[in-house]
Design a protein around this motif. Sequence first.
Motif: not given
Length: 193
Positions: A94-97, A69-73, A79-81
Amino acid sequence: MFNILDGSIDFMIDKATGKEMIDAARKSGIFRLVDEADHKEITDEGTGMSSWFVGRYKHIQWIHQNLEITSTKGTLRSQIAYELSFRNSKLKVMISLDKGSSHLDFKVECDWQEVGCLGKGVPQLQFYMPLHDSCAMYHYDVPFGRVTRQALDIDLPGNNYIYGEGKDGSAGVMLMSKVGYGFRGADNLPLPY
């Protein structure tokens, strides 16, 4: 919101009402591998094909294990991938908000290498999203319109979405897809097959 150990969604709050939208007691926003009974196992006149027939579920496997899991804010998007492997297949998600959005976007790539076998069943990749409240009705888009159906524990056709409406007429959850799918609206969940 996200469980960084397995990529599931821990909670989803409607910011307008403060209402919890998913069932926190069950893993939500995950992918499952379902082995369906093939047509021959259900009837004596097996057709050898399964494109228009979804068999009963023989086995359901939760495949969210050993994720990378990788995530960026960012200021405008979080997003999280993650990537996962199951049997002979691979899945990239890849999940993004976006800031201020009520739309949670899943971009999914699947290298599907599973094959059904007569007598053993047909594999199916399934997105699983159990809801917090039971739904009075489920709305499906169909060619030239929309159809409303009561909860049924069976996969039914829908072009691109299913919307689970709250029993009190309150806002629910809509699951949308860019390609045609079928959906199962039952047991407080909309999920595509």
